[in-house]
Design a protein around this motif. Structure first.
Motif, PDB file in Angstrom:
ATOM      1  N   ILE A   1       0.847  -1.204   0.000  1.00  0.00           N
ATOM      2  CA  ILE A   1       0.000   0.000   0.000  1.00  0.00           C
ATOM      3  C   ILE A   1       0.879   1.250   0.000  1.00  0.00           C
ATOM      4  CG2 ILE A   1      -1.691   1.330   1.350  1.00  0.00           C
ATOM      5  CD1 ILE A   1      -2.788  -1.461   2.281  1.00  0.00           C
ATOM      6  N   GLU A   2       1.956   1.219   0.774  1.00  0.00           N
ATOM      7  CA  GLU A   2       2.888   2.354   0.824  1.00  0.00           C
ATOM      8  C   GLU A   2       3.589   2.561  -0.524  1.00  0.00           C
ATOM      9  OE1 GLU A   2       5.411   1.363   4.125  1.00  0.00           O
ATOM     10  OE2 GLU A   2       3.808   1.711   5.584  1.00  0.00           O
ATOM     11  N   VAL A   3       4.033   1.489  -1.154  1.00  0.00           N
ATOM     12  CA  VAL A   3       4.690   1.586  -2.460  1.00  0.00           C
ATOM     13  C   VAL A   3       3.705   2.135  -3.498  1.00  0.00           C
ATOM     14  CG1 VAL A   3       5.686   0.234  -4.360  1.00  0.00           C
ATOM     15  CG2 VAL A   3       6.422  -0.186  -2.007  1.00  0.00           C
ATOM     16  N   GLN A   4       2.479   1.632  -3.475  1.00  0.00           N
ATOM     17  CA  GLN A   4       1.465   2.114  -4.412  1.00  0.00           C
ATOM     18  C   GLN A   4       1.217   3.609  -4.233  1.00  0.00           C
ATOM     19  OE1 GLN A   4      -1.727  -0.694  -3.562  1.00  0.00           O
ATOM     20  NE2 GLN A   4      -1.179  -1.921  -5.353  1.00  0.00           N
ATOM     21  N   GLY A   5       1.197   4.066  -2.998  1.00  0.00           N
ATOM     22  CA  GLY A   5       1.015   5.494  -2.728  1.00  0.00           C
ATOM     23  C   GLY A   5       2.149   6.334  -3.288  1.00  0.00           C
ATOM     24  N   LYS A   6       3.372   5.827  -3.167  1.00  0.00           N
ATOM     25  CA  LYS A   6       4.532   6.551  -3.710  1.00  0.00           C
ATOM     26  C   LYS A   6       4.456   6.632  -5.236  1.00  0.00           C
ATOM     27  CE  LYS A   6       7.837   5.356  -0.064  1.00  0.00           C
ATOM     28  NZ  LYS A   6       9.125   4.663   0.199  1.00  0.00           N
ATOM     29  N   ILE A   7       4.072   5.533  -5.863  1.00  0.00           N
ATOM     30  CA  ILE A   7       3.947   5.534  -7.328  1.00  0.00           C
ATOM     31  C   ILE A   7       2.836   6.486  -7.751  1.00  0.00           C
ATOM     32  CG2 ILE A   7       3.393   4.123  -9.356  1.00  0.00           C
ATOM     33  CD1 ILE A   7       4.800   1.757  -7.861  1.00  0.00           C
ATOM     34  N   ASP A   8       1.716   6.448  -7.045  1.00  0.00           N
ATOM     35  CA  ASP A   8       0.609   7.382  -7.331  1.00  0.00           C
ATOM     36  C   ASP A   8       1.078   8.831  -7.269  1.00  0.00           C
ATOM     37  OD1 ASP A   8      -1.380   5.494  -7.720  1.00  0.00           O
ATOM     38  OD2 ASP A   8      -2.161   5.638  -5.677  1.00  0.00           O
ATOM     39  N   SER A   9       1.835   9.148  -6.235  1.00  0.00           N
ATOM     40  CA  SER A   9       2.324  10.520  -6.068  1.00  0.00           C
ATOM     41  C   SER A   9       3.196  10.943  -7.234  1.00  0.00           C
ATOM     42  CB  SER A   9       3.109  10.662  -4.762  1.00  0.00           C
ATOM     43  OG  SER A   9       2.250  10.479  -3.660  1.00  0.00           O
ATOM     44  N   ARG A  10       4.050  10.049  -7.689  1.00  0.00           N
ATOM     45  CA  ARG A  10       4.927  10.386  -8.813  1.00  0.00           C
ATOM     46  C   ARG A  10       4.154  10.499 -10.124  1.00  0.00           C
ATOM     47  NH1 ARG A  10       8.208   6.505  -6.287  1.00  0.00           N
ATOM     48  NH2 ARG A  10       8.167   5.134  -8.114  1.00  0.00           N
ATOM     49  N   ILE A  11       3.151   9.660 -10.309  1.00  0.00           N
ATOM     50  CA  ILE A  11       2.319   9.755 -11.509  1.00  0.00           C
ATOM     51  C   ILE A  11       1.592  11.098 -11.520  1.00  0.00           C
ATOM     52  CG2 ILE A  11       0.250   8.853 -12.665  1.00  0.00           C
ATOM     53  CD1 ILE A  11       1.207   6.025 -11.740  1.00  0.00           C
ATOM     54  N   ALA A  12       0.971  11.461 -10.399  1.00  0.00           N
ATOM     55  CA  ALA A  12       0.249  12.744 -10.318  1.00  0.00           C
ATOM     56  C   ALA A  12       1.199  13.917 -10.556  1.00  0.00           C
ATOM     57  CB  ALA A  12      -0.444  12.871  -8.963  1.00  0.00           C
ATOM     58  N   ALA A  13       2.374  13.873  -9.951  1.00  0.00           N
ATOM     59  CA  ALA A  13       3.349  14.955 -10.135  1.00  0.00           C
ATOM     60  C   ALA A  13       3.791  15.046 -11.598  1.00  0.00           C
ATOM     61  CB  ALA A  13       4.552  14.749  -9.217  1.00  0.00           C
ATOM     62  N   SER A  14       3.935  13.892 -12.260  1.00  0.00           N
ATOM     63  CA  SER A  14       4.365  13.902 -13.664  1.00  0.00           C
ATOM     64  C   SER A  14       3.317  14.545 -14.566  1.00  0.00           C
ATOM     65  CB  SER A  14       4.673  12.485 -14.152  1.00  0.00           C
ATOM     66  OG  SER A  14       3.485  11.752 -14.399  1.00  0.00           O
ATOM     67  N   LEU A  15       2.086  14.564 -14.107  1.00  0.00           N
ATOM     68  CA  LEU A  15       0.997  15.215 -14.849  1.00  0.00           C
ATOM     69  C   LEU A  15       0.819  16.669 -14.430  1.00  0.00           C
ATOM     70  CD1 LEU A  15      -1.612  12.309 -14.685  1.00  0.00           C
ATOM     71  CD2 LEU A  15      -0.277  13.029 -16.690  1.00  0.00           C
ATOM     72  N   GLY A  16       1.681  17.123 -13.528  1.00  0.00           N
ATOM     73  CA  GLY A  16       1.573  18.501 -13.041  1.00  0.00           C
ATOM     74  C   GLY A  16       0.459  18.682 -12.034  1.00  0.00           C
ATOM     75  N   MET A  17       0.062  17.591 -11.381  1.00  0.00           N
ATOM     76  CA  MET A  17      -1.039  17.640 -10.418  1.00  0.00           C
ATOM     77  C   MET A  17      -0.679  16.957  -9.110  1.00  0.00           C
ATOM     78  SD  MET A  17      -4.336  16.786 -12.696  1.00  0.00           S
ATOM     79  CE  MET A  17      -4.819  17.782 -14.060  1.00  0.00           C
ATOM     80  N   PRO A  18       0.353  17.433  -8.416  1.00  0.00           N
ATOM     81  CA  PRO A  18       0.675  16.806  -7.134  1.00  0.00           C
ATOM     82  C   PRO A  18      -0.529  16.884  -6.201  1.00  0.00           C
ATOM     83  CG  PRO A  18       1.835  18.889  -7.398  1.00  0.00           C
ATOM     84  CD  PRO A  18       1.162  18.602  -8.706  1.00  0.00           C
ATOM     85  N   GLY A  19      -0.754  15.847  -5.464  1.00  0.00           N
ATOM     86  CA  GLY A  19      -1.891  15.824  -4.543  1.00  0.00           C
ATOM     87  C   GLY A  19      -3.207  15.456  -5.199  1.00  0.00           C
ATOM     88  N   LEU A  20      -3.184  15.052  -6.470  1.00  0.00           N
ATOM     89  CA  LEU A  20      -4.416  14.723  -7.198  1.00  0.00           C
ATOM     90  C   LEU A  20      -5.259  13.707  -6.445  1.00  0.00           C
ATOM     91  CD1 LEU A  20      -6.175  14.797  -9.817  1.00  0.00           C
ATOM     92  CD2 LEU A  20      -4.740  12.903 -10.651  1.00  0.00           C
TER      93      LEU A  20
END
Length: 183
Positions: free
Chosen positions: A88-107
């Motif tokens: 769950i923690e790893v998935q959260g980290k990947i989610d954060s990086r995906i959102a940031a790569s789209l210019g939407m940190p915290g999405l």
């Protein structure tokens, strides 16, 4: 972990490209493959997106619903009852990086309630419609309108190739939708 196109992604580094997310989610089955017919995580993502549209007018919330399981392109779809905390923690980290790569940190954090509601509703309609009848004993009754959403997604992409090949229509539509919603 290496993506479809060869990008390295691990718990702390790397971001899977959108094409890789789409292709890999299309190849990973939901419900550990126990559905009556082929049903992928990408199917589920489209269902969550459409349910999200009924819950909010915010395109960013719709995008969060569409991408809420994007991390599973790297970790697979592990059923919640057996998913370890570290995953769950790893998935959260990947989610954060995906959102940031789209210019939407915290999405995902900003739309967590809508995403959770859409995900649970999708879970309930999938259990009701796609699993053996006994599964209905373990899940809540689905929202009636979600049945049409599920059927529409399945009928729009009738071929496995829509999900399995880079040129598949579901893959193309996913990428186009992310671009459209990333406003």
């Amino acid at each position: 972990m290496i993506t479809h196109s060869g990008v390295w992604v691990d718990a702390d580094t790397g971001v899977p490209p959108l094409l890789d997310i789409a292709v890999q989610l299309g190849r990973i089955t939901r419900w550990v493959g126990s559905t009556k017919n082929y049903y992928s995580v990408l199917h589920h993502s489209f269902v969550c997106y459409r349910i999200g549209q009924t819950l909010s007018d915010d395109p960013k919330a719709h995008l969060a619903c569409l991408l809420h399981d994007a991390h599973e392109c790297m970790t697979g779809d592990v059923p919640a009852p057996v998913k370890p905390t570290v995953l769950i923690e790893v998935q959260g980290k990947i989610d954060s990086r995906i959102a940031a790569s789209l210019g939407m940190p915290g999405l995902f954090i900003g739309h967590a309630k809508i995403v959770k509601t859409a995900d649970v509703r999708a879970l309930n309609i999938e259990a009701s419609e796609l699993l053996q009848p006994m599964a209905r004993l373990f899940f809540d009754l689905p929202v009636a309108s979600d049945r049409e959403i599920l059927r529409a997604v399945i009928s729009e992409y009738p071929s496995h190739y829509d999900y399995l090949e880079e040129s598949g229509q579901a893959i193309k539509d996913f990428i186009q939708l992310v671009g459209k919603l990333n406003v």
